[in-house]
Write a protein that holds these residues in place. Structure first.
Motif, short mmCIF file in Angstrom:
data_model
loop_
_atom_site.label_atom_id
_atom_site.label_comp_id
_atom_site.label_asym_id
_atom_site.label_seq_id
_atom_site.Cartn_x
_atom_site.Cartn_y
_atom_site.Cartn_z
N ASN A 87 -11.83 25.17 4.72
CA ASN A 87 -10.47 25.03 5.22
C ASN A 87 -9.88 23.72 4.68
O ASN A 87 -10.32 22.63 5.04
CB ASN A 87 -10.50 25.02 6.75
N SER B 215 -5.43 24.41 7.76
CA SER B 215 -4.95 25.70 8.24
C SER B 215 -3.90 25.47 9.31
O SER B 215 -3.37 24.38 9.47
CB SER B 215 -6.13 26.51 8.79
N ILE C 229 -6.50 32.33 7.74
CA ILE C 229 -7.67 31.80 7.03
C ILE C 229 -8.94 32.51 7.49
O ILE C 229 -9.88 32.69 6.71
CB ILE C 229 -7.78 30.27 7.20
N LEU D 42 -14.53 26.24 8.52
CA LEU D 42 -13.17 26.54 8.98
C LEU D 42 -12.72 25.54 10.03
O LEU D 42 -11.54 25.30 10.20
CB LEU D 42 -13.11 27.97 9.53
#
Length: 341
Positions: A143, A146, A130, A6
């Protein structure tokens, strides 16, 4: 062990170092295919438009032997609701909990592109949407940009600079040059650019107008990363002075923080900043700086033709490294043997 990506700041530094090394290896090897990810699959969900991220991830997965599906929620696929306790009597027909849960039973990873709202600062700063997708998934989530981060671009940018300077990045000056753009753009790319340059030990100057500072949380994190790597971080509202002695100029526009308060006022302010453009004259103040941009770029709005078409522009190399970086990322999240070809 398989893991989400992420944001690189959420993972150990050694993961970043290994992925950066792998991306550079993939560049040296060229378009080599393998079966190291044979039998695996990834679903790419694009809530927003994409060219490089979509195609580079599709090709990267294919070159590793994996299957790829690309979907656009709301276009041939149900629109998704993200809110807990939502009464779903509107356009969204499916909740992220079911969508992420179902895809986890079909695929070995899920990629998600979900831009900033530019209306809810706390939602954007926390990357809440997310994060909710990752919370509902049982497989790694990547990701693909994002609200606040673009880890795929971040790794590719670091590999581009490392390749350009043959690994000697420490002490080089990078200018992140705020650029006028007719649209309010999110901060994910500039946030990520500052973080990657900080990890490379570069001396970073953010050249930007008043009212266009990056988020304080990002500046604090980047400052700490730069200090620990032997680099530095500063800001300047003097556009031309900031270019002096630069080794890299990275042009990118982003909306001012005022967009979260009054988008019309921020837009009017931005329209008065068209002189914030990378020109050949500005580049002559640098140390023959390499010019970078994540693309897409608006010619003669963000940067002049003379710069983009000049010998020092490396934006196409930067775009090429997206493919090499995606392969490194897939190897990391699936815990694949990078050398097994």
């Amino acid at each position: 062990m398989s893991k989400d990506l992420l944001g690189w700041h959420l993972l150990p530094r050694e993961d970043w170092d290994r992925a950066l090394s792998a991306a550079l290896d993939h560049k040296r090897m060229g378009r080599v295919t393998s079966t190291v990810a044979s039998g695996r699959g990834i679903c790419l969900m694009f809530f927003n438009s994409s060219l490089r991220t979509r195609t580079s991830m599709e090709v990267a997965a294919a070159q590793l032997g994996a299957h790829v599906s690309t979907v656009t929620p709301g276009s041939g696929v149900w629109g998704l609701s993200f809110e807990d306790g939502a009464v779903m009597d509107g356009a969204e027909a499916e909740h992220v909990r079911e969508a992420a849960g179902v895809l986890s039973r079909y695929y070995d990873a899920i990629g998600v592109r979900l831009f900033a709202s530019l209306s809810n600062l706390e939602q954007d700063r926390s990357d809440r949407l997310i994060e909710r997708f990752a919370a509902g998934a049982d497989v790694p989530v990547v990701n693909l940009e994002s609200a606040f981060w673009h880890p795929c671009q971040e790794l590719a940018d670091a590999a581009t600079i490392s390749s350009h300077f043959e690994g000697h990045t420490a002490g080089k000056k990078l200018v992140l040059a705020w650029s006028y753009h007719p649209k309010a753009l999110p901060m994910a790319v500039p946030n990520s650019a500052v973080m990657m340059a900080a990890r490379l030990g570069m001396h970073i100057t953010i050249a930007r107008p008043e009212g266009y500072a990056l988020d304080p949380s990002v500046m604090s994190m980047a400052g700490d990363a730069a200090a620990s790597s032997g680099g530095s971080l500063q800001e300047s509202t003097d556009r031309l002075a900031a270019f002096e002695g630069a080794d890299v100029v990275y042009a990118k526009g982003w909306a001012g923080s005022g967009v979260y308060v009054n988008a019309d006022v921020e837009a009017e302010r931005r329209r008065g900043l068209t002189e914030w453009r990378t020109t050949a004259d500005a580049m002559r103040r640098t140390n023959r700086a390499a010019f970078m941009h994540c693309l897409p770029v608006r010619r003669n709005v963000v940067v002049d033709d003379a710069v983009l078409d000049g010998h020092d522009a490396i934006h196409l190399l930067q775009a090429e490294f997206r493919l090499h970086a995606q392969k490194a990322i897939l190897e990391m999240i699936w815990d694949l043997d990078h050398n097994a070809r």
